[in-house]
Design a protein around this motif. Structure first.
Motif, PDB file in Angstrom:
ATOM      1  N   THR A  76       0.821  -1.219   0.000  1.00  0.00           N
ATOM      2  CA  THR A  76       0.000   0.000   0.000  1.00  0.00           C
ATOM      3  C   THR A  76       0.850   1.262   0.000  1.00  0.00           C
ATOM      4  N   GLY A  77       2.089   1.152   0.428  1.00  0.00           N
ATOM      5  CA  GLY A  77       2.973   2.315   0.444  1.00  0.00           C
ATOM      6  C   GLY A  77       3.649   2.592  -0.884  1.00  0.00           C
TER       7      GLY A  77
ATOM      8  N   GLU B 269       8.376   3.916  -6.579  1.00  0.00           N
ATOM      9  CA  GLU B 269       7.668   5.165  -6.285  1.00  0.00           C
ATOM     10  C   GLU B 269       6.737   4.951  -5.096  1.00  0.00           C
ATOM     11  N   THR B 270       6.783   5.864  -4.133  1.00  0.00           N
ATOM     12  CA  THR B 270       5.931   5.738  -2.952  1.00  0.00           C
ATOM     13  C   THR B 270       4.562   6.361  -3.201  1.00  0.00           C
ATOM     14  N   SER B 271       3.555   5.874  -2.505  1.00  0.00           N
ATOM     15  CA  SER B 271       2.191   6.372  -2.678  1.00  0.00           C
ATOM     16  C   SER B 271       1.891   7.579  -1.798  1.00  0.00           C
ATOM     17  N   GLY B 272       2.871   8.018  -1.048  1.00  0.00           N
ATOM     18  CA  GLY B 272       2.723   9.204  -0.208  1.00  0.00           C
ATOM     19  C   GLY B 272       4.067   9.654   0.303  1.00  0.00           C
ATOM     20  N   SER B 273       4.070  10.788   0.992  1.00  0.00           N
ATOM     21  CA  SER B 273       5.338  11.331   1.503  1.00  0.00           C
ATOM     22  C   SER B 273       5.651  10.835   2.903  1.00  0.00           C
ATOM     23  N   LEU B 274       4.721  10.080   3.510  1.00  0.00           N
ATOM     24  CA  LEU B 274       4.937   9.525   4.842  1.00  0.00           C
ATOM     25  C   LEU B 274       4.357   8.120   4.886  1.00  0.00           C
TER      26      LEU B 274
ATOM     27  N   GLY C  16      -5.564  -3.257   8.966  1.00  0.00           N
ATOM     28  CA  GLY C  16      -5.906  -4.597   8.519  1.00  0.00           C
ATOM     29  C   GLY C  16      -4.924  -5.682   8.893  1.00  0.00           C
ATOM     30  N   ARG C  17      -3.875  -5.348   9.636  1.00  0.00           N
ATOM     31  CA  ARG C  17      -2.859  -6.328  10.016  1.00  0.00           C
ATOM     32  C   ARG C  17      -2.572  -6.188  11.518  1.00  0.00           C
ATOM     33  N   PRO C  18      -3.394  -6.812  12.361  1.00  0.00           N
ATOM     34  CA  PRO C  18      -3.276  -6.607  13.812  1.00  0.00           C
ATOM     35  C   PRO C  18      -1.982  -7.116  14.425  1.00  0.00           C
TER      36      PRO C  18
ATOM     37  N   GLU D  53      -2.441   3.508   6.798  1.00  0.00           N
ATOM     38  CA  GLU D  53      -2.912   2.921   5.542  1.00  0.00           C
ATOM     39  C   GLU D  53      -1.783   2.638   4.561  1.00  0.00           C
ATOM     40  N   MET D  54      -0.739   3.465   4.595  1.00  0.00           N
ATOM     41  CA  MET D  54       0.360   3.334   3.637  1.00  0.00           C
ATOM     42  C   MET D  54       1.603   2.793   4.351  1.00  0.00           C
TER      43      MET D  54
END
Length: 456
Positions: free
Chosen positions: A87-88, A232-237, A261-263, A297-298
């Protein structure tokens, strides 16, 4: 006249013999007591010399007795990583690799540092090892890396990649003692500022390069670092998504701060694009735990949180120095420590491995054969050398013998140096306080924190 002379002469001779005898006895006593007097003066001159933390840190730095398996190497990486399934990441590969810089807070975890550097060094462009001159409880501590870097054990390190950052207490010891997280935060931001200074002077980092902020025991896998370098990352953090076995590879803890989603994951270390860090106005750079608003999330999967392992010298040091007062009290049963034999020490290690005194955390664990949301990742160097770190596989570490030998020095230090670690007890337990799940019959509000229902 002769009789009187004899009496006088006899009296004088007796007096002389008494003086000589007293002199000889005094000389003997001085000779016998001189070493202790010297030791006492030395300890009083340097109050850190006999401090329990300083003494234990020397034991914690002793290399494992088992030699390295020189025929085992890390699995080869492909020419390019897959950038999908995280997701990241956007799924797109960069035209050329970016730089990845790691900053780690380090105190006493020498074994962990060795394993982490073996795992990560060749995939990182720069590593900032940040040490403080005080513990996270505000007490003096030795600088470990200054000594370790000259040892044969760490001769594999590419020193052109490593920067040692010393975060001096700067007169803030009292604040560190009484304000939770103060020392750790100052150590972190001291390190971040040093990284900024290096980047500004060298001009090496671009906005799209990666800066990772973590503790030494938050070990991203080689695969994760490879992806961060090329994808490439999906966000800056972003965050990591680490497996947390808590010292036993057969279990997985459901920790605070999991990713979405990953406890069974631990959402650290924190991963930034350098553009976030370059601007001081953002006041970013630390390991974002509760400060990270919203769900994680990411993230990038792959790695291990190597905390709460069963190496006894490190476990004692953590109890005495770690930040969280509700879990690590700062005291141990020194009366029992000084009376322990080797079987006692091996038993304490076994208790740590099985979480005998951490029943609350054990209740938050699941067996790895039933866990599906996190992979069982073990760093390659630990996989190749399990007998070098036997406490990770539930076996006694022979360095417990070194700890036993240090008891004489510890006893002397306690005699001569005023210390705050002493908790005298007739209970034959080294860690007197235990952490248990809160029962239904207990009153509300007994929580240690908002996540775990625990009590002592």
């Amino acid at each position: 006249m002769k009789l009187g002379s004899y009496v006088v002469t006899s009296t004088i001779l007796k007096a002389c013999l008494l003086v000589i005898t007293v002199g000889l006895i005094h000389t003997f006593i001085v000779k016998e007591e001189a070493p202790n007097d010297v030791s006492s003066k030395e300890y009083k001159k340097d109050t850190t010399k006999g401090d329990l933390v300083f003494t234990l840190s020397q034991v914690a730095a002793i290399p494992p007795h088992v030699p390295i398996n020189s025929t085992c190497f890390p699995p080869p990486l492909p020419r390019y990583p897959s950038c999908k399934g995280e997701t990241g990441l956007t799924g797109k590969r960069l035209d050329k690799p970016r730089q990845v810089v790691l900053m780690i807070l380090f105190a006493f975890e020498v074994d962990t540092l060795e394993i982490a550097l073996r795992e990560q060094m060749d995939l990182l462009d720069k590593i900032f090892i940040v040490e403080s001159t005080i513990t996270h409880k505000g007490m003096p501590k030795p600088l470990m890396w200054e000594r370790l870097k000259f040892t044969e054990r760490f001769s594999f390190v590419n020193f052109s990649k490593v920067v040692h950052v010393v975060a001096d207490d700067q007169g803030n010891t009292e604040a560190a003692k009484y304000e939770l997280w103060y020392a750790e935060k100052r150590q972190t931001f001291f390190g971040v500022e040093k990284v900024r200074t290096w980047a500004n002077i060298s001009g090496n980092l671009k906005d799209d390069d990666i800066f990772i902020s973590g503790d030494v025991d938050e070990v991203l896998s080689r695969q994760a670092l490879f992806q961060l370098k090329w994808c490439e990352t999906s966000g800056s953090l972003l965050t990591g998504a680490l497996w947390m076995p808590s010292g036993n590879f057969n279990r997985a803890l459901k920790p605070d701060y999991p990713v979405s989603g990953r406890p069974h994951t631990f959402g650290l270390p924190t991963i930034y694009l350098w553009s976030n860090i370059a601007d001081r106005k953002n006041e970013l750079g630390d390991r974002l735990m509760s400060k990270l608003n919203g769900r994680r999330e990411m993230y990038i999967t792959g790695g291990i949180h190597m905390t709460n392992h069963a190496f006894l010298p490190s476990a004692i040091l953590k109890e005495l120095t770690a930040t969280e007062d509700n879990f690590y009290t700062g005291f141990i049963n020194i009366a029992y420590l000084l009376s322990m034999d080797l079987s006692d020490m091996n038993r304490e290690q076994e208790n740590l491995y099985n979480m005998v005194d951490k029943q609350c955390w054990l209740a938050q664990c699941d067996s790895m054969d039933k866990v599906t949301d996190v992979n069982k990742f073990i760093p390659w160097f630990l996989t190749c050398n399990p007998n070098r770190y036997p406490y990770w596989i539930g076996e006694a570490d022979s360095r417990n013998e070194d700890l036993l030998k240090s008891m004489q020095k510890i006893a002397l230090s306690i005699k001569h140096v005023s210390q705050s670690y002493w908790e005298k007890s007739i209970v034959r337990k080294l860690f007197k306080h235990s952490i248990y799940p809160i029962s239904e019959s207990q009153a509300p509000g007994s929580k240690f924190n908002e996540f775990l229902d625990c009590t002592m």
